[in-house]
Scaffold this motif. Structure first.
Motif, mmCIF file in Angstrom:
data_model
loop_
_atom_site.group_PDB
_atom_site.id
_atom_site.type_symbol
_atom_site.label_atom_id
_atom_site.label_comp_id
_atom_site.label_asym_id
_atom_site.label_seq_id
_atom_site.Cartn_x
_atom_site.Cartn_y
_atom_site.Cartn_z
ATOM 1 N N LYS A 1 23.463 14.248 10.060
ATOM 2 C CA LYS A 1 24.840 14.724 9.943
ATOM 3 C C LYS A 1 25.008 15.942 10.842
ATOM 4 C CE LYS A 1 25.788 13.073 5.255
ATOM 5 N NZ LYS A 1 24.625 12.184 5.174
ATOM 6 N N SER A 2 26.219 16.184 11.277
ATOM 7 C CA SER A 2 26.500 17.331 12.140
ATOM 8 C C SER A 2 27.420 18.305 11.426
ATOM 9 C CB SER A 2 27.153 16.873 13.448
ATOM 10 O OG SER A 2 27.491 17.991 14.245
ATOM 11 N N HIS B 1 27.433 11.085 17.192
ATOM 12 C CA HIS B 1 28.083 12.355 17.499
ATOM 13 C C HIS B 1 28.256 12.502 19.013
ATOM 14 C CE1 HIS B 1 27.397 13.111 13.316
ATOM 15 N NE2 HIS B 1 26.086 13.044 13.461
ATOM 16 N N ASP B 2 29.329 13.150 19.413
ATOM 17 C CA ASP B 2 29.764 13.203 20.808
ATOM 18 C C ASP B 2 28.850 14.103 21.650
ATOM 19 O OD1 ASP B 2 31.127 13.210 23.182
ATOM 20 O OD2 ASP B 2 33.060 13.770 22.315
ATOM 21 N N ASP C 1 29.762 17.683 22.770
ATOM 22 C CA ASP C 1 29.543 18.857 21.915
ATOM 23 C C ASP C 1 28.340 19.684 22.354
ATOM 24 O OD1 ASP C 1 31.589 17.702 20.479
ATOM 25 O OD2 ASP C 1 30.288 16.929 18.889
ATOM 26 N N GLU D 1 21.100 19.233 15.885
ATOM 27 C CA GLU D 1 22.424 18.993 16.464
ATOM 28 C C GLU D 1 22.301 18.384 17.864
ATOM 29 O OE1 GLU D 1 25.055 19.063 14.851
ATOM 30 O OE2 GLU D 1 24.953 20.572 13.270
ATOM 31 N N SER E 1 20.765 14.660 17.349
ATOM 32 C CA SER E 1 21.765 13.711 16.844
ATOM 33 C C SER E 1 22.703 13.226 17.940
ATOM 34 C CB SER E 1 22.588 14.365 15.722
ATOM 35 O OG SER E 1 23.432 15.382 16.232
ATOM 36 N N ARG E 2 22.716 13.908 19.092
ATOM 37 C CA ARG E 2 23.562 13.514 20.218
ATOM 38 C C ARG E 2 22.766 12.884 21.353
ATOM 39 N NH1 ARG E 2 25.659 17.297 17.180
ATOM 40 N NH2 ARG E 2 27.934 17.440 16.950
ATOM 41 N N SER F 1 22.084 8.162 16.186
ATOM 42 C CA SER F 1 21.802 9.472 15.549
ATOM 43 C C SER F 1 20.818 9.333 14.401
ATOM 44 C CB SER F 1 23.107 10.127 15.053
ATOM 45 O OG SER F 1 24.020 10.315 16.107
#
Length: 532
Positions: free
Chosen positions: A5-6, A279-280, A283, A300, A303-304, A309
């Motif tokens: 999760k972000s 996730h983008d 970011d 973080e 996850s990208r 992810s």
């Protein structure tokens, strides 16, 4: 699935400030890359085009498969030196007729494509990559040989270039050379030691000594064409295997040669779907703090980068300054080690050692995401065994035989650079983000250490200490170390394979993972002695 999760708030002032700072760094990087793209300058580019010749990147574009990616390597080589940025050469990985190849192209607009000391280092790095990853090598040659004013730095070490070509051939790694113009003196051995040679009619000139040198040495009169022209080598000497009508024809023939190599990868292909992260990647611009002393959560970043992810963290509650775990990237299984709070303690070192052993046991490549200030110092930590535990981790990194990939996201200081697989530990590829810094320690810390040593020396001699001189020395040292720790400086000296946009990291790693699987992927059967 264990989906990360972000908690990134992309609308926060902090995130936006970090993003702007990173974009500023990327603008600076684009300016430096433009110097490499400019070659020898517009005057020489225009002259080259008027002669009906293509530029090196134009040749590469026609050589590789349509709409395929080309991962340029070491584009800032020579930055900050007296030589042109890029070192008068383009190197990189591209797909030719469906085969991943290492491509090396001279830039004849920079001093006629002559090789300087940085050209040599860039070439050696490219051949190291080709051999480690078992990639066929395609040379696009147009060079006047060594840059004579710097011959003392080129001549003796330069012999390795020809050694590498013959060793590649012996290892059944094909070498293909397309000659577009001059390939003289030592450069004549590049086609001479390649498996396949293509020469462009009325353009290629390959000889150990040109007409003036032959006249001086032997008194013989000769012209370029009869001495070393493409038709002579195709019809008389036999050095040319194929005679091309023009440059596009030479590139076409090169593609056909690669297509007929019957090339097969020795490593496994992707075993999972290459699912995009949830996730983008955009970011990533705002995740890393502008002050590298400020920690950030590497999950973080992970996850990208990784597929879907999805990340299985290993020992999440132990040695929490280092994140370790399993994922896949573009379908390839990987193990990840990422610094969370910069400092490495004994627990992190032991955790990393076990994780690296497990990756080798399962033949899984490793990705190191660096943001480290080094191993912890102090009486408590020395007594707890930080040296032997750090040595365990470095032992594991040194003797691990699965492919390693390294990305420097932020700080890379001290022995942390070693434990997290810095350049000295031969990662297959190492890339840097534009904000990254690397040195023996931070500028302020290093200047402070020198100041303390100077104070102690003065006290031992019973001399007064000059505070004003000390302040000036500290400022000078801090500035020098700061400048020498920046990404362009380090990349210019080939301590990485390129400074990349954080948003491109997944794509770059995907190309690298595909390339490393051209060779066998096998874990170590033994490590050195671990001090317990």
């Amino acid at each position: 699935m264990t989906v990360l999760k972000s908690t990134v708030d992309t609308s926060s002032g902090e995130h936006l400030a970090r993003r702007e700072a990173m974009l500023g760094k990327l603008d600076e990087l684009a300016t430096e890359h433009a110097k490499a793209l400019a070659g020898g300058g517009q005057k020489y580019v225009d002259r080259h085009h008027k002669r009906g010749k293509l530029l090196p990147r134009e040749r590469i574009e026609l050589l590789i498969d349509e709409d395929s990616a080309f991962l340029e390597l070491s584009p800032l080589a020579g930055w900050g030196t007296d030589y042109a940025v890029g070192a008068s050469m383009v190197t990189g990985i591209g797909v030719i007729s469906g085969v991943e190849c290492l491509i090396v192209a001279n830039d004849p607009t920079v001093r006629g494509g002559a090789s300087n000391p940085w050209t040599l280092r860039k070439t050696f790095r490219a051949t190291d990559i080709a051999m480690a990853n078992r990639l066929p090598v395609v040379n696009l040659v147009e060079s006047g040989g060594a840059d004579l004013p710097s011959q003392s730095e080129i001549f003796i070490p330069g012999g390795r270039l020809f050694r590498d070509l013959t060793r590649a051939s012996a290892a059944r790694v094909p070498t293909v050379t397309l000659v577009f113009g001059n390939s003289t003196a030592g450069g004549a051995y590049v086609p001479g030691m390649s498996d396949y040679v293509v020469m462009v009619k009325e353009r290629a000139k390959v000889f150990l000594g040109g007409p003036p040198l032959v006249k001086m040495a032997t008194g013989e009169e000769s012209d370029d064409e009869s001495l070393g022209g493409a038709e002579m080598h195709a019809r008389t000497s036999g050095l040319a295997d194929f005679l091309a009508e023009d440059e596009p024809d030479a590139l076409r023939i090169g593609r056909r040669i690669v297509a007929r190599l019957n090339w097969r990868k020795h490593g496994p292909g992707p075993s999972l779907p290459a699912t995009e992260p949830l996730h983008d990647p955009e970011d990533l611009l705002g995740i890393v703090p502008t002050d590298l002393r400020e920690p950030f959560d590497p999950r973080e970043v992970i996850s990208r980068l990784v597929d879907a992810s999805d990340f299985d963290e290993f020992k999440p509650s132990y040695g929490t300054s280092l994140i370790t775990g399993w994922a896949s990237l573009h379908g390839y299984p990987i193990g990840i080690l990422a610094n969370a709070r910069g400092v490495l303690f004994s627990e992190e070192a032991q955790k990393a050692t076990q994780f690296i052993q497990l990756a080798n046991a399962s033949d899984t490549p490793l990705l190191f995401l660096q943001n480290t200030t080094g191993y912890m110092v102090g009486k408590e930590y020395e007594q707890a065994g930080i040296i032997k535990h750090g040595a365990m981790m470095i032992n594991a990194v040194s003797n691990s035989t699965v492919p390693h990939l390294t990305v420097v996201m932020g700080a890379s200081y001290g022995a942390g650079n070693y434990g997290m697989c810095g350049r000295a530990y031969d990662p297959r590829f190492l890339f840097t983000w534009p904000n990254a810094k690397s040195a023996v320690m931070g500028p302020a810390q290093l200047a402070g250490v020198l100041s303390i040593v100077a104070r102690q020396a003065a006290a031992a001699k019973g001399q007064p200490y000059d505070e004003q001189a000390d302040a000036g020395l500290r400022a000078m040292v801090e500035q020098q170390i700061e400048e020498q720790s920046l990404a362009p400086f380090l990349s210019g000296r080939l301590y990485d394979d390129g400074v990349i946009d954080p948003r491109d990291t997944r794509t770059v790693l995907g190309i690298c993972l595909s390339a490393i699987h051209s060779a066998e992927v096998a874990g170590a059967e033994r490590f050195g002695v671990f001090r317990m």
